[in-house]
Design a protein around this motif. Structure first.
Motif, PDB file in Angstrom:
ATOM      1  N   PHE A 280      66.063  62.719 -41.404  1.00  0.00           N
ATOM      2  CA  PHE A 280      67.204  62.648 -40.491  1.00  0.00           C
ATOM      3  C   PHE A 280      67.998  61.359 -40.709  1.00  0.00           C
ATOM      4  O   PHE A 280      69.237  61.375 -40.739  1.00  0.00           O
ATOM      5  CB  PHE A 280      66.703  62.730 -39.052  1.00  0.00           C
ATOM      6  N   ILE A 281      67.304  60.230 -40.871  1.00  0.00           N
ATOM      7  CA  ILE A 281      67.994  58.956 -41.095  1.00  0.00           C
ATOM      8  C   ILE A 281      68.749  58.986 -42.426  1.00  0.00           C
ATOM      9  O   ILE A 281      69.884  58.502 -42.538  1.00  0.00           O
ATOM     10  CB  ILE A 281      66.989  57.791 -41.057  1.00  0.00           C
ATOM     11  N   TYR A 282      68.130  59.563 -43.447  1.00  0.00           N
ATOM     12  CA  TYR A 282      68.799  59.656 -44.753  1.00  0.00           C
ATOM     13  C   TYR A 282      70.090  60.468 -44.652  1.00  0.00           C
ATOM     14  O   TYR A 282      71.139  60.084 -45.185  1.00  0.00           O
ATOM     15  CB  TYR A 282      67.851  60.280 -45.767  1.00  0.00           C
ATOM     16  N   ILE A 283      70.007  61.611 -43.961  1.00  0.00           N
ATOM     17  CA  ILE A 283      71.199  62.447 -43.812  1.00  0.00           C
ATOM     18  C   ILE A 283      72.266  61.728 -42.994  1.00  0.00           C
ATOM     19  O   ILE A 283      73.465  61.783 -43.304  1.00  0.00           O
ATOM     20  CB  ILE A 283      70.816  63.780 -43.147  1.00  0.00           C
ATOM     21  N   LEU A 284      71.825  60.992 -41.945  1.00  0.00           N
ATOM     22  CA  LEU A 284      72.773  60.318 -41.062  1.00  0.00           C
ATOM     23  C   LEU A 284      73.559  59.234 -41.785  1.00  0.00           C
ATOM     24  O   LEU A 284      74.784  59.147 -41.666  1.00  0.00           O
ATOM     25  CB  LEU A 284      72.015  59.726 -39.868  1.00  0.00           C
ATOM     26  N   PHE A 285      72.856  58.398 -42.572  1.00  0.00           N
ATOM     27  CA  PHE A 285      73.532  57.275 -43.228  1.00  0.00           C
ATOM     28  C   PHE A 285      74.101  57.663 -44.587  1.00  0.00           C
ATOM     29  O   PHE A 285      75.188  57.225 -44.960  1.00  0.00           O
ATOM     30  CB  PHE A 285      72.556  56.098 -43.386  1.00  0.00           C
ATOM     31  N   GLU A 286      73.386  58.462 -45.347  1.00  0.00           N
ATOM     32  CA  GLU A 286      73.851  58.817 -46.684  1.00  0.00           C
ATOM     33  C   GLU A 286      75.016  59.805 -46.616  1.00  0.00           C
ATOM     34  O   GLU A 286      75.886  59.803 -47.477  1.00  0.00           O
ATOM     35  CB  GLU A 286      72.694  59.417 -47.477  1.00  0.00           C
ATOM     36  N   GLY A 287      75.023  60.637 -45.592  1.00  0.00           N
ATOM     37  CA  GLY A 287      76.109  61.603 -45.473  1.00  0.00           C
ATOM     38  C   GLY A 287      77.454  60.958 -45.217  1.00  0.00           C
ATOM     39  O   GLY A 287      78.497  61.498 -45.593  1.00  0.00           O
ATOM     40  N   LYS A 288      77.480  59.790 -44.586  1.00  0.00           N
ATOM     41  CA  LYS A 288      78.741  59.091 -44.326  1.00  0.00           C
ATOM     42  C   LYS A 288      79.288  58.387 -45.560  1.00  0.00           C
ATOM     43  O   LYS A 288      80.479  58.112 -45.643  1.00  0.00           O
ATOM     44  CB  LYS A 288      78.533  58.060 -43.213  1.00  0.00           C
TER      45      LYS A 288
END
Length: 408
Positions: A280-288
């Protein structure tokens, strides 16, 4: 990433690790689910009872099928034992059980509620135990048989709703056990609230109890409550096979979910949670940080040439050579006006000389081409050979002028 952003990530990571550490070191919460499953060691499983039953009886068989299906085998005889929080038989199923009992077998059912058809058949009715003077939810049970120490009471203090038999056929029904509010250690039950009965049926017997907790680990491991459970078993002929039902148990006899091993083991469970949180953290920060891919839009294809070729083929196949020749001549004259910058309003000797000079063709070649154009224009019908001759001379004429396009 800025220093402030990195600080936030570090604080979030520390908080998550702290939560995980606190959860892993926290004592495991006790599972009070009333499963009554024979393999469960939770308080309301029946692992202890099942192990003791195997020690006392000659043959104990676990039945994982509905009784209607299992009793189709007429060679089965002995005691059929059911205990669970609630059991709902179908009408056909309860009839098959009663037929089996009438042939000289024993049926024991311990549950909070019973099948209406069964109660009507045995002339019984149940009613809940009043809790008006029992706000602590403490109960006591005992056995009425003098051979089973009927002066001793056994305590049960878990909050629940208990039932007793309100109406019984005293000529046919024998009282096995009583239940009432807790009155103190070894205090006899004054009010006759019947919770266990035994009744003959055909050549066999039926025993009913509204206290299935007597078969639970929680009750049996609180001394001397095991004596009460043993007293109920004394009505069973242990020399004959005993069939213990697991089909109507609330708890599953096996685990259908592949996630059971992960969620039932503390270390694996939190490892699984950490993977989910990390994803979830990877998707949250990497997605931006990454821009969405822009799709490639292909430009529209120029269909003019294909359309012209299609029309020309259509004219040629239909034998309209005259129309094709006229189009060829019109395009050729348009080519002279736009490319060689000569007026085609009057075709004479001066025009032929200027055109030959500008197109890098000889005067003879130019005269031959225009004589052919004049001759074909005067004819009403053309054949394929004449059309091909016109096309060949026009293409040859244009080919001598290609050097101007290359050098321009």
């Amino acid at each position: 990433m800025s220093k402030k952003g990195k600080l936030y990530i570090i604080l979030v990571a520390i908080a998550i690790l702290g939560i995980v550490a606190a959860e892993m070191t926290k004592p495991k919460q006790l599972n009070w689910f009333p499963s009554y499953a024979t393999h469960h060691k939770i308080p309301f499983g029946s692992y202890v009872f099942h192990e003791q039953l195997k020690r006392l009886a000659d043959t104990v068989t676990i039945v994982e099928r509905p009784p209607f299906e299992y009793l189709k085998n007429n060679t089965i005889e002995g005691t059929y034992l059911f205990y669970n929080g609630g059991i709902e038989f179908g009408k056909e199923e309860i009839n098959s059980l009663l037929d089996w009992v009438s042939r000289g077998n024993t049926l024991i059912i311990s549950a909070v509620g019973f099948e209406e058809h069964l109660l009507d058949t045995l002339n019984l009715d149940t009613k809940s135990v009043s809790i008006t003077e029992n706000f602590n939810n403490e109960y006591q049970v005992n056995l009425v048989n003098p051979a089973l120490d009927n002066k001793r009471s056994y305590k049960y203090e878990r909050p629940t709703t208990f039932y007793h038999f309100d109406e019984i056929d005293t000529l046919q029904t024998a009282v096995v056990g009583l239940i009432d509010s807790y009155r103190g250690e070894n205090m006899p039950i004054k009010d006759s609230l019947v919770n266990s009965i035994r009744q003959p049926f055909g050549a066999g017997h039926i025993m009913l109890s509204t206290f299935p907790q007597a078969f639970s680990n929680y009750f049996m491991l609180q001394s001397p409550n095991q004596n009460y459970s043993a007293g109920l078993l004394s009505y069973i002929d242990t020399s004959k096979p005993i069939y213990v039902d697991t089909y109507y148990k609330t708890g599953k006899t096996y685990y259908t979910s592949p996630m059971y091993l992960f969620l039932n083991t503390k270390s694996l469970k939190w490892a699984y949670y950490m993977v989910l949180i990390g994803a979830f953290i990877y998707i949250l920060f990497e997605g931006k940080r990454k821009q969405r891919a822009i799709p490639i839009v292909k430009p529209l294809k120029n269909q003019t040439v294909d359309f012209t070729r299609t029309i020309a083929n259509m004219y040629y196949e239909n034998g309209k050579h005259k129309d094709i020749a006229q189009h060829k001549i019109h395009h050729f004259l348009e080519y002279i006006r736009n490319t060689l910058h000569l007026s085609t309003s009057e075709i004479n000797t001066s025009f032929i000389k200027n055109l030959a000079a500008r197109s890098n063709n000889t005067i003879e070649e130019t005269e031959t081409l225009f004589k052919l154009i004049e001759r074909l224009s005067q004819k009403s019908e053309l054949n394929a050979i004449e059309l091909e001759r016109l096309n060949t001379l026009i293409e040859q004429f244009k080919s001598h002028n290609q050097w101007k396009k290359t050098t321009s």
